[in-house]
Design a protein around this motif. Sequence first.
Motif, short mmCIF file in Angstrom:
data_model
loop_
_atom_site.label_atom_id
_atom_site.label_comp_id
_atom_site.label_asym_id
_atom_site.label_seq_id
_atom_site.Cartn_x
_atom_site.Cartn_y
_atom_site.Cartn_z
N PRO A 236 7.17 0.59 -4.35
CA PRO A 236 7.46 0.76 -5.77
C PRO A 236 6.17 0.99 -6.55
O PRO A 236 5.09 0.66 -6.07
N PRO B 254 3.44 -0.06 -9.12
CA PRO B 254 3.05 -1.46 -9.37
C PRO B 254 3.55 -2.00 -10.71
O PRO B 254 3.89 -3.16 -10.83
N GLU C 248 6.49 -12.47 -1.91
CA GLU C 248 5.60 -11.85 -2.91
C GLU C 248 5.34 -12.84 -4.04
O GLU C 248 4.22 -13.00 -4.50
N VAL D 196 -10.75 -12.09 -4.09
CA VAL D 196 -9.83 -11.21 -3.38
C VAL D 196 -8.54 -11.92 -2.97
O VAL D 196 -7.81 -11.42 -2.12
N PRO E 25 -6.71 -11.57 -7.73
CA PRO E 25 -7.87 -10.68 -7.85
C PRO E 25 -7.76 -9.74 -9.05
O PRO E 25 -6.66 -9.43 -9.50
N SER E 26 -8.92 -9.27 -9.50
CA SER E 26 -8.94 -8.27 -10.56
C SER E 26 -8.39 -6.96 -10.05
O SER E 26 -8.45 -6.67 -8.86
N PHE E 27 -7.85 -6.15 -10.96
CA PHE E 27 -7.45 -4.80 -10.60
C PHE E 27 -7.69 -3.91 -11.80
O PHE E 27 -7.96 -4.40 -12.91
N PHE E 28 -7.63 -2.62 -11.59
CA PHE E 28 -8.09 -1.66 -12.57
C PHE E 28 -7.35 -1.79 -13.91
O PHE E 28 -7.96 -1.74 -14.98
N ARG F 273 -6.11 -4.23 -15.31
CA ARG F 273 -6.25 -5.53 -15.96
C ARG F 273 -7.37 -5.44 -17.00
O ARG F 273 -8.40 -4.85 -16.75
N ARG G 180 -4.58 -10.65 3.18
CA ARG G 180 -4.65 -10.95 1.76
C ARG G 180 -5.96 -10.40 1.18
O ARG G 180 -5.98 -9.81 0.09
N ILE G 181 -7.04 -10.58 1.94
CA ILE G 181 -8.34 -10.08 1.49
C ILE G 181 -8.30 -8.55 1.44
O ILE G 181 -8.78 -7.94 0.48
N TYR H 152 -5.76 -6.64 0.89
CA TYR H 152 -5.00 -6.23 -0.29
C TYR H 152 -5.87 -6.38 -1.54
O TYR H 152 -5.87 -5.52 -2.42
N GLY H 153 -6.61 -7.48 -1.61
CA GLY H 153 -7.50 -7.71 -2.75
C GLY H 153 -8.55 -6.62 -2.86
O GLY H 153 -8.90 -6.19 -3.96
N GLU I 201 -6.87 -3.44 -4.16
CA GLU I 201 -6.62 -3.59 -5.60
C GLU I 201 -7.86 -3.28 -6.44
O GLU I 201 -7.75 -2.88 -7.59
N VAL J 19 -8.61 3.06 -10.67
CA VAL J 19 -7.53 4.01 -10.97
C VAL J 19 -6.37 3.89 -9.99
O VAL J 19 -5.25 3.57 -10.38
N THR K 103 -4.04 -0.24 -7.39
CA THR K 103 -2.76 -0.96 -7.35
C THR K 103 -1.67 -0.10 -6.75
O THR K 103 -0.77 -0.59 -6.07
N TYR K 104 -1.75 1.23 -7.00
CA TYR K 104 -0.75 2.14 -6.43
C TYR K 104 -0.91 2.21 -4.92
O TYR K 104 0.07 2.15 -4.18
N SER L 197 0.38 -0.89 -3.34
CA SER L 197 1.83 -0.95 -3.36
C SER L 197 2.44 0.01 -2.34
O SER L 197 3.43 -0.31 -1.69
N GLN M 4 4.17 -5.63 -3.55
CA GLN M 4 3.10 -6.61 -3.68
C GLN M 4 2.82 -7.26 -2.33
O GLN M 4 3.66 -7.22 -1.43
N PHE M 5 1.66 -7.91 -2.23
CA PHE M 5 1.35 -8.65 -1.02
C PHE M 5 2.36 -9.78 -0.85
O PHE M 5 2.71 -10.41 -1.82
N THR N 48 -10.60 -2.92 -15.76
CA THR N 48 -11.59 -3.73 -15.05
C THR N 48 -12.12 -2.96 -13.85
O THR N 48 -11.33 -2.40 -13.09
N SER O 106 -14.19 -3.87 -10.58
CA SER O 106 -14.67 -5.04 -9.85
C SER O 106 -15.79 -4.64 -8.90
O SER O 106 -15.56 -4.44 -7.71
N VAL P 183 -16.28 -6.52 -5.59
CA VAL P 183 -15.50 -6.23 -4.40
C VAL P 183 -15.75 -4.79 -3.95
O VAL P 183 -15.89 -4.52 -2.76
#
Lengths: 339, 570
Positions: free
Chosen positions: A175, A177, A227, A268, A333-336, A338, B190-191, B193-194, B197, B201, B204-205, B208, B214-215, B343, B345, B348
């Motif tokens: 999907p 996000p 999730e 992360v 974690p941070s993401f774009f 945000r 998990r790491i 995925y982080g 993320e 740009v 997140t897509y 996903s 989502q994780f 943001t 990062s 990361v």
Amino acid sequence: MSDHVPTESGGSLDLPDADVGSPVRPPIIERVIRPQDADPKRADRAERWIALMFLASAAGTVAFVVFYLAIPSLHTIGQVHASNVLLGCSLAVSLGGLGAGMIAWVRWLMPAHESVQERHELAASDDDLETAAQVIMAGLEETGLARRSLLKRSLGLAMGLFALPAVLLLRDLGPLPRKSLDTTLWKKGSLLLNAETGEPVKLGDLEIGSFTTVLPLKVDDPLMNEEELSKAPVLLIRLEPGLNKPAPGREGWDFEGHVAYSKICTHVGCPIGLYQKQSHKLLCPCHQSTFDVPRACKVVFGPAARALPQLPISVNSNGEFVATAGFDQPVGPSFFERS
Amino acid sequence: MTTMKPGSRGADKPTDKPGAKPAPKLVKKGLGEVDDRFGTAGFLKRNLNKVFPDHWSFMLGEIALYSFVILLLSGTFLTFFFRPGTNEVIYQGNYTPLRGLHMTEAFASTLRISFDVRGGLIIRQIHHWAALIFMAAIVAHCCRIFFTGAFRKPRETNWLIGVGLVSLGLLEGFAGYSLPDDLLSGTGLRIAYGIVEAIPVVGTYLGSFVFGGQFPGPDFIPRLFTIHILLVPAILLSLITAHMLIMWHQKHTQWPGEHRTNNNVVGAPFYPAFMAKTGGFFFATFAVTAAISGLVQVNPVWLYGPYNPMQVGAGSQPDFYIGWLEGSLRMMPNLETHVDGHTISWNVLIPAVVLPGILFTAMAMYPFIEAWVTRDYAAHNICDRPRNRPGRTALGVAVLTELGVLLLAGGNDVLSEKYDISLYATTRIFQLAFFVLPPLAFMATRRICLGLQRRDVHSAEHGYETGRIVMLANGEFIEVESALPEDVVARMGLEYRQGPPPPLEPAVDEHGVRSRLRHSAIEKVRGKLGDYLYEQDAEPPPNGHGGHANGHALDGSDHEQPKLTTGSDD
């Protein structure tokens, strides 16, 4: 170094000490005579050693079959361990005997002479190169692509568009996000349920200096899928009275020394598992980001850039901890997208 | 077209090769049957006689190849039992400590392989150990190619394929140890995925789409399974096949030595010696893998337990080939930029995306960069001895040092505990080492290489000291030096040393035209890089070798010989 005359394969080379062994084999450049080459007895002894290695391999294979059958079913951890050691070692003998025997056979009994071979020139002659280039150009001419621009452009369009379905078909991999990363199951009035037992945590359950992981719903609640479970964990920590220094605008988010922060690291996303009681710091075991609990869980060390999000809490009439609101920012974690 | 009666090719015909024994009729007949249909005799004649040079360092690639075969064999066995599902089951198997626990099918079937399938654990152990050996062998092989300059023309394509194999190997290994869905692998995912993320740009897509939401995403383990057992192995297999065919066609490089030139190959014929030895070596590699797997436990997922997003094991460590990325994540300062509601990062992005991106790009580009800087576009079939290319060797050692710092930083918690150093101090030390150690390693390696080179030149020219003291007629005592054997000198490869840079084209040529290149910025970069790769103070290559020993020592005219050690800082 002597001069080499390139020769046809199988021919001899103009080397001072080139030694044409068999005429169908590459010329030998240096004869190596080992003791066993001169003494048949030594060669026979080498053969016996090699045969011994092959026999050891056969014995290893038989041992493997025996060990496999001797442990008909695995019941205890001891049996599993024994089976692993025995099968592994017998397999190693079985393979090692073969390997060592073959290598020894080559090294001890096969001729050890150094042979020489010319490298063929990889590049073709200039004539051939020219001809190949001409063939390519002639073929291109035959297609007419250079002259017929309509053909070229329409083909380009058709081929280019052809990539679209392939990309489009990947659309349902997941999907979009949207806001899924911004939200958690925590909302105003959520009880702080002990993650282990599923029971609400009450005032007085925690000793000073201790902490527990809490969730807004029980683990087996239908809403609590993997999730959500990955975003929901919260640490409820009881500090010494008066130690907490609430951040501006967060007065009243704690309750009698109890504070609640997201357990998901802002670096992360590892769950933060370590609480240092004396220094009141939370330490993420993955990358050692360290958060100062009494000072709004600000980062004091490590790669995380943001403080842990705080969950405002209070206690209801039953003495149970409740959230007075959801999180005011995304957890983890941070993401774009945000801010 | 020739027509032949069936079986006529096996007929006795006197051989036209004097001294060769005629082959038995049956062999000729069998070969003839195949040759009539495929035309294989010419191919066999050429390729069975193909000469392969021999050296222990050429074995590293073989270890990688054979571990890959072991991985295919053991992996196929594992797929018969593994279930890549995220459905929850209650464990009822043989391993009592986890009985009754909720876990995914993936984890439960991993436990089944380990505890309920006979021989399952040994195959799992072999699979994991072979993966570690595969990656270690690839890295060692890659170092061999780099330090000997075997990536130079005509072998740049095989170097590029090799870089592809290293990166795909990393991905394949990570995918593999993530499949069991235990606590350690779940933490790794998990790491991952982080990290995804954090990509600006599209992050997140991308997360996903790759994870199916989502994780952790219910689709992810099945997808990872397809990637791990089909997609990546298929690409690996094709690339390895291409790698081998190109190597076969271009012929292997060889070390310098007597009779060995850039235009020949000295060694053993492929058939039978090389074939039997390399076949034996496959069994030997497999045997060592089996022995380690039988005796040393690897990835005991049952001790970690099933994945639970609320938990993490203390001292979690990835496999070594991922460790350097873990280290870079750990030692990166916490930079984050907020721009217009978005943001970025850096904390990361830089360690986990930019750094590996730079490393692999630089690796892929290196053969072309070196050729450009040294203006050496010739084909090379002789391996460089690392000491004979001090600039390149120093660069390689600096990069390895950097990777070593990152790898150790990935285990800083373990080091901190073991050696009782403050955790935060270890991070600071590694941050410092990240910037300080590689340049030091570069300078030290360069000096060591030049020193070793000088010693080679010296002993090639003067021979070695025999320890025999002789009194001359004039009363002077000298130690007799003896010439080194020719082949020892030839093996030094002194004529293949990195020389000084070619003279720059004059600023004004003979027609009075000013050079365009002289002042271009890119040429300046080229010159500066050349300063590191070329040896400004290297000895000129000797004229012939081993000629001077003894003669001059005995007649006492040592000082009048052409000075061989003319380095500025000598």
